[in-house]
Write an enzyme that holds these catalytic residues in place. Sequence first.
Site, PDB file in Angstrom:
ATOM      1  N   SER A 161      37.227  78.231  49.405  1.00  0.00           N
ATOM      2  CA  SER A 161      36.826  79.419  48.650  1.00  0.00           C
ATOM      3  C   SER A 161      37.741  80.598  48.994  1.00  0.00           C
ATOM      4  O   SER A 161      38.955  80.487  48.830  1.00  0.00           O
ATOM      5  CB  SER A 161      35.350  79.730  48.932  1.00  0.00           C
ATOM      6  OG  SER A 161      34.820  80.647  48.004  1.00  0.00           O
ATOM      7  N   ASP A 327      31.608  72.040  40.835  1.00  0.00           N
ATOM      8  CA  ASP A 327      31.908  73.422  41.224  1.00  0.00           C
ATOM      9  C   ASP A 327      32.307  74.216  39.986  1.00  0.00           C
ATOM     10  O   ASP A 327      33.381  74.031  39.438  1.00  0.00           O
ATOM     11  CB  ASP A 327      33.047  73.424  42.252  1.00  0.00           C
ATOM     12  CG  ASP A 327      33.392  74.816  42.784  1.00  0.00           C
ATOM     13  OD1 ASP A 327      32.818  75.808  42.282  1.00  0.00           O
ATOM     14  OD2 ASP A 327      34.227  74.905  43.695  1.00  0.00           O
ATOM     15  N   HIS A 360      29.791  74.355  44.481  1.00  0.00           N
ATOM     16  CA  HIS A 360      30.856  74.989  45.256  1.00  0.00           C
ATOM     17  C   HIS A 360      30.641  74.834  46.756  1.00  0.00           C
ATOM     18  O   HIS A 360      31.598  74.637  47.515  1.00  0.00           O
ATOM     19  CB  HIS A 360      30.923  76.471  44.886  1.00  0.00           C
ATOM     20  CG  HIS A 360      31.998  77.230  45.600  1.00  0.00           C
ATOM     21  ND1 HIS A 360      33.343  76.966  45.422  1.00  0.00           N
ATOM     22  CD2 HIS A 360      31.930  78.254  46.505  1.00  0.00           C
ATOM     23  CE1 HIS A 360      34.061  77.790  46.181  1.00  0.00           C
ATOM     24  NE2 HIS A 360      33.223  78.572  46.838  1.00  0.00           N
TER      25      HIS A 360
END
Length: 389
Positions: A161, A327, A360
């Site tokens: 991320s 995601d 995610h």
Amino acid sequence: MAALRVRKPNNEADQPSSPVLRFGPDKPLKLDAGTLLSPFQIAYQTYGTLNDARSNAILVCHALTGDQHVASTNPVTGKPGWWEVLIGPGKIIDTNRFFVICSNVIGGCLGSTGPASTNPATGKPYGLDLPIITIRDMVRAQQMLIDHFGIEKLFCVLGGSMGGMQVLEWASSYPERVFSALPIATGARHSSQNIAFHEVGRQAVMADPDWHGGKYFEHGGRPEKGLAVARMAAHITYLSEAALHRKFGRNLQDREALTFGFDADFQIESYLRHQGMTFVDRFDANSYLYMTRSMDYFDLAADHGGRLADAFAGTKTRFCLVSFTSDWLFPTEESRSIVHALNAAGASVSFVEIETDRGHDAFLLDEPELFAAINGFIGSAARARGLST
């Protein structure tokens, strides 16, 4: 066994429980905002031992609400490190073999200079007087930390991320210092949709009457309600519809029937409220504003004339990118565009798309296919680097 002493996050801002490296006026941090940050400090953790050749160092970059306690107990929450499942003695990133470094990013709230840190010019927390921090600024500060250890080239830089954004920035800005790079569930820029979700969170914080224009410490409070709502909204984006349905469905929370009111009738409502309430106990509201802004500003192609391949021109770094099918915050096409750019730049790159319904946040969970991909890439890179098993 003695009870763990848990600290408040504002206690960690200036005097963190972890090691801290302080830079004086002679070593300012140059910021993209056009100013210098000085003095400043970086809080960090290390695991394992740096070998004599200083060739076994792995830098782990944390995500939006992460910290330096990647494989050790968090001093604020008392919980295990956020990637302890991956990092430690005998684990995939084996600290008997590698020297692992993880620092709190600049702008964070667990010991590196951020809005909750004391501004030496005023003796009060910076608040919004801290200049805007970018991903590149974070990486510049990390580079100064790596210099402190006398490490010329990192064996690997990895993260997911926002951590993945830092990995990409490292590989672009300091390619000669990165042997291998492992960006997970990330992108080369923040999408319009992602910026929109972040703006909702920021507005929730700033609309809280206890925010006081960012000077809430001077008023003896915190914008807890606004930050909790921001966290609730963001947490939805870290999950997937399939995972939410599997875990909660339309199940009621500790009741047999609807109450015909606005209490948490559904389990998912109760879950999100819990996520919001626990978050405000460990994170600074202004840091949330700064961290989300840094992700919004990230656009690696824009920094290189609009051509992403030019960000990696001539690189010798070995890359492995990982995405997850469910995601929707950083969908697979984001990773594919980076892979295509790396191919255009003639880089060594592999790519893994992992089938999962965990969204995610899968990069933080016990995901066997992810661990297999990391293990394979690290092992191959270690052999190429000449690191003994």
